[in-house]
Design a protein around this motif. Structure first.
Motif, PDB file in Angstrom:
ATOM      1  N   SER A 299       0.839  -1.203   0.000  1.00 42.62           N
ATOM      2  CA  SER A 299       0.000   0.000   0.000  1.00 42.62           C
ATOM      3  C   SER A 299       0.874   1.253   0.000  1.00 42.62           C
ATOM      4  CB  SER A 299      -0.921   0.016   1.221  1.00 42.62           C
ATOM      5  OG  SER A 299      -1.902  -0.983   1.091  1.00 42.62           O
ATOM      6  N   ASP A 300       1.948   1.237   0.819  1.00 47.86           N
ATOM      7  CA  ASP A 300       2.875   2.369   0.862  1.00 47.86           C
ATOM      8  C   ASP A 300       3.581   2.521  -0.465  1.00 47.86           C
ATOM      9  OD1 ASP A 300       2.409   3.183   3.381  1.00 47.86           O
ATOM     10  OD2 ASP A 300       4.023   1.992   4.299  1.00 47.86           O
TER      11      ASP A 300
ATOM     12  N   PHE B 203      -6.420  -2.092   1.304  1.00 50.48           N
ATOM     13  CA  PHE B 203      -7.275  -2.740   2.305  1.00 50.48           C
ATOM     14  C   PHE B 203      -6.761  -4.140   2.656  1.00 50.48           C
ATOM     15  CE2 PHE B 203      -9.882   0.662   0.856  1.00 50.48           C
ATOM     16  CZ  PHE B 203     -10.687   1.009   1.917  1.00 50.48           C
TER      17      PHE B 203
ATOM     18  N   ASN C  25      -4.452   2.644  -0.859  1.00 56.18           N
ATOM     19  CA  ASN C  25      -4.887   1.733   0.200  1.00 56.18           C
ATOM     20  C   ASN C  25      -5.438   0.444  -0.411  1.00 56.18           C
ATOM     21  OD1 ASN C  25      -5.792   0.453   2.436  1.00 56.18           O
ATOM     22  ND2 ASN C  25      -6.987   2.182   3.231  1.00 56.18           N
TER      23      ASN C  25
ATOM     24  N   ASP D 271       1.254   3.759  -2.991  1.00 56.27           N
ATOM     25  CA  ASP D 271       0.534   4.937  -2.534  1.00 56.27           C
ATOM     26  C   ASP D 271      -0.969   4.803  -2.777  1.00 56.27           C
ATOM     27  OD1 ASP D 271       0.132   7.376  -1.415  1.00 56.27           O
ATOM     28  OD2 ASP D 271       0.589   8.526  -3.233  1.00 56.27           O
TER      29      ASP D 271
END
Ligand SMILES: Cc1cc2nc3c(=O)[nH]c(=O)nc-3n(C[C@H](O)[C@H](O)[C@H](O)COP(=O)(O)OP(=O)(O)OC[C@H]3O[C@@H](n4cnc5c(N)ncnc54)[C@H](O)[C@@H]3O)c2cc1C
Lengths: 413, 87
Positions: A101-102, A109, A107, A105
């Motif tokens: 996710s990072d 989930f 989400n 960039d």
């Protein structure tokens, strides 16, 4: 519309957000052409650009991004497989998911739930033990647990299954997770585009040109592209692509179906799989129960859904969770699964120079999106199979060197 | 409900049948190389289209052949193995 709002709508400083630019035309030549804009193709494009500086890459997608298995799967991520080769591959993927996710960039989930595979017989308990030992040996968190443990983690379950096939124990895999599948494809696609990759949706590959045993060009509905490197990442469409270059494979295509119920208050925190009852279930972050079973029983290239499937599934679901009798089904759908005889993927270089394959992902390929993208990018950049990919080469079949995962992959995807 | 015609028992619900895979003539095991044998054992024509398949009627134990269009999921005809090659 009030003027204050309209000002923003028309201001060039705030353009309409767009995840993927749509390039007007195809270039006459690319260093790498990836067929298939599913998670696997997009992830490979991303790692080619990020890790290997190969940016003159086109991803060709006949429909829209994530139209295939990527947008249809039930999003289970786990690494408690049966063979050391499989465990090593899938565990690397679970590792890559942790900070994805990072990295992208966006989400995704990603939600760690804990994954139970229920055993209703001595025989399946034996397979669970085998899997747990292989897993532990390779550093994967996995153990056989008893009925009390299952009940504590999931009080709603009827372990006696209406006295038909009582649960005897389970294989428990704490890292088992679910993620938002579309976001994985979008995240990889956007990050690849930001690094110069072109994504062409609505572009169908219709032929592949070779000279001798070397790829020279790809034919599409929008013209011919020169290239010396093609990756086929089309999952359920693989036999159509391999027949363009005359490669024989063991892949057969079966539909796999899934469904969701109306949203419920959160009650099921774990992922519950029962191979004997042909059912698995988890609860999404929206509250829907996401459920599936094993493959459709015969070969068809169509994504129709059947009443047979929901009927069988609903019956077995009530054996485990009788209180769900009045919950409504919301949606039902199917995707195409490219099945292999050993329930393992087919990856890497082939006897045709410049034609690489990433297929045979059957019912289990979503979780492998990061690792397949990463290792196939490495394989393209280096011109030879990555170590994790080697056991899954296409030639393993003629070498009678299979990687048997059926015991860990037939119902639990 | 999807129906399939068993050559002996007539039209029956598809749940009464078991799919036995694509029909493929077996090469002579003694005369084939390892590569030819592996091709026979593992490789399949997975692309969509009309082809012959083995089917089994569970209730009566009849094995037979079906011409199946895997793109449209339509069964064109079914017949017993003995009738293979008789059009
Ligand atoms: C119901 C269901 C549940 C599943 N559950 C799970 C699960 O819980 N966990 C898990 O790990 N896996 C699961 N899977 C498997 C997983 O979905 C697939 O293995 C995975 O999505 C394959 O991804 P991919 O990127 O390789 O292919 P896909 O996402 O299928 O993408 C292939 C793309 O290629 C495109 N294409 C095809 N032919 C051409 C052409 N000629 N030219 C251009 N483009 C073309 C298609 O339009 C498609 O978008 C499930 C699958 C289904 C169907």
């Amino acid at each position: 519309m009030p003027y204050q709002l309209l000002r923003f709508a028309l201001n060039k400083k705030y353009p309409e957000p767009c995840m993927f630019p749509t390039p007007e035309r195809l270039k006459p030549r690319y260093d790498v052409v990836i067929i298939g804009g599913g998670g696997h193709g997009l992830a490979c494009a991303y790692y080619l650009a990020r890790d290997h500086g190969i940016r003159n890459v086109a991803v060709l997608e006949k429909s829209y991004i994530g139209a295939g298995g990527t947008g249809r799967n039930t999003a289970i991520v786990r690494s408690n497989y049966l063979t050391p080769e499989g465990v090593a591959l899938y565990d690397e993927s679970v590792r890559l998911f942790q900070d994805l996710s990072d990295d992208l960039d966006l989400n995704l989930f990603y939600s760690r739930r804990g994954h139970f595979t229920l055993a209703h017989s001595d025989a399946s308990l034996r397979t669970m033990r085998w899997r747990a030992e292989v897993n532990k040996h390779l550093g994967v968190d996995s153990e056989v647990v008893d009925r009390q443990f299952i009940k504590a983690k999931c009080p709603e379950i009827d372990l006696d299954c209406g006295h038909n096939a009582p649960v005897m124990g389970a294989l428990y895999h704490p890292p088992g997770a679910i993620a938002r599948h579309d976001a994985v494809a979008w995240g990889y696609g956007r990050a690849a585009c930001q690094r110069g990759v072109e994504i062409h949706q609505g572009t169908t590959v219709t032929g592949i040109r070779t000279e001798g045993d070397r790829v020279t060009a790809v034919e599409t509905n929008r013209g011919v592209i020169e290239t010396r490197c093609v990756l086929s990442a089309v999952a359920g469409y693989t036999p159509r692509i391999t027949s363009m270059v005359g490669l024989r494979t063991p892949i057969t295509v079966h539909p796999l179906q899934a469904c969701v119920t109306e949203p419920l208050k959160p009650w099921l925190n774990v992922i519950m799989v029962s191979a004997s009852l042909h059912i698995y279930v988890s609860q999404s972050s929206r509250g829907e129960l996401v459920m599936g079973a094993s493959l459709d029983p015969y070969e068809v290239h169509s994504t129709r859904s059947t009443l047979d499937f929901v009927e069988g599934l609903a019956g077995h679901l009530l054996e485990l969770f009788p209180f769900l009798w009045d919950v409504k089904l919301l949606r039902q759908w199917a995707g195409l699964s490219d099945m292999t005889p050993d329930f393992s993927p087919i990856m890497g270089t082939t006897r045709i120079d410049g034609f690489l394959i990433d297929a045979g992902w059957g019912t289990w390929g979503f979780k492998a999106t990061p690792v397949s993208g990463k290792t196939m990018a490495w394989t393209i950049a280096h011109g030879r199979d990555h170590d994790l990919v080697k056991p899954f080469r296409l030639s393993r079949f003629e070498e009678f060197d299979l990687v048997g995962e059926k015991g860990a992959a037939s119902v639990g995807h | 409900m999807k129906l399939l015609r068993c050559p002996i028992n007539g039209l029956r619900p598809i749940q009464e049948f078991y799919y036995g895979g694509e029909y493929r003539p077996m090469p002579d095991p003694d005369a084939s190389t390892d590569a030819q044998w592996a091709d026979y054992v593992f490789n399949r024509d997975g692309a969509p289209g009309v082809r012959l398949e083995w089917w089994y009627h569970l209730a009566s134990g009849v094995w037979f052949l079906a011409e199946h269009d895997t793109a449209r999921d339509v069964f064109l005809r079914t017949f017993l193995f003995e009738e293979l090659g008789q059009g």
